[in-house]
Scaffold this motif. Structure first.
Motif: not given
Length: 253
Positions: A83-94
């Motif tokens: 891991g250490g690859i991705v995360s979620i931008d909750h504000q823009h849902k991306s």
């Protein structure tokens, strides 16, 4: 407890913290000579750890170098992607991809070419406040680009490299997945990762990605001009040095 201690160490090993520590000490000390030495020390720390040429020499000596497709085995039962690859931008849902996304991007062609049968995504949450499970985020993305659901295995409990190895090895044995096994993580992180998997009794074939010290140069700009992002690169390199020492003391690798 180990997880909390490791996060405190992460803060203390950052060169920028050392420089700021010298400045704070200089601000509060009453001794003029000590104040001068501390200010000078802070400047030297900033320059040393922001110099690209110095960093690249240390990093190049430590990194496990990337491999060509020709050097790989004909087929792997599973590719383990740390891991250490991705995360979620909750504000823009991306989905937001991090700088070390090559950990999975370089493996995808091997999967679509049939050199890798399955993908094991190892990564829970490395944060103290566990607001998202990384393996699940990456799983959803891979499904959306055509990776078959039956070819994806998610390991969502790990918080660090030791647990990546522990839980991934457990899943492989539980599902009776035959080798050989490919391990994908960053060049700087690979040494500690391989040792952790060996400690779990799993022989993995390293597939290093995200090489840092690949663009060596001898021009004056590279040799002399400080770069702020080099201090962050130093942080990750020191993180690995401290990490492998700590893991050996703890018996994790």
């Amino acid at each position: 407890m180990f997880f909390i201690i490791s996060k405190v160490l992460d803060f203390l090993i950052a060169p920028i913290v050392w420089s700021l520590g010298c400045l704070l000490w200089a601000f509060f000390t009453k001794n003029p000579k000590r104040k001068k030495r501390l200010f000078l020390g802070s400047i030297l720390i900033l320059y040393f750890f922001s110099n690209q040429a110095i960093f690249y020499q240390f990093s190049h000596a430590w990194e496990m170098q990337p491999r060509t497709k020709a050097s790989l085995k004909a087929e792997y039962g599973v590719a383990i992607i740390l891991g250490g690859i991705v995360s979620i931008d909750h504000q823009h849902k991306s989905v937001e991809f991090h700088s070390n996304s090559d950990r999975f991007l370089n493996v995808l062609p091997l999967y679509f070419e049939g050199k890798v049968k399955k993908l094991l995504l190892s990564g829970g949450s490395g944060r103290i406040i566990k607001d998202q499970i990384e393996a699940g985020v990456l799983e959803d993305y891979l499904l959306s680009i055509g990776v078959a659901a039956e070819d994806l295995i998610t390991e969502e409990k790990s918080q660090n490299t030791y647990e990546n190895a522990k839980y991934s090895a457990g899943l492989i044995r539980e599902k009776k997945i035959e080798g050989p096994y490919l391990l994908s993580t960053s060049t700087t992180h690979m040494r500690r990762s391989v040792l952790c998997f060996k400690k779990q009794g799993l022989d993995v074939d390293p597939f290093p990605t995200d090489q840092v010290a690949y663009n060596l140069s001898i021009d004056p700009y590279f040799l002399l001009v400080p770069q702020a992002d080099t201090m962050q690169k130093w942080y990750w390199l020191i993180h690995e040095w401290v990490g492998i020492l700590t893991y050996k003391l703890m018996g994790y690798c």
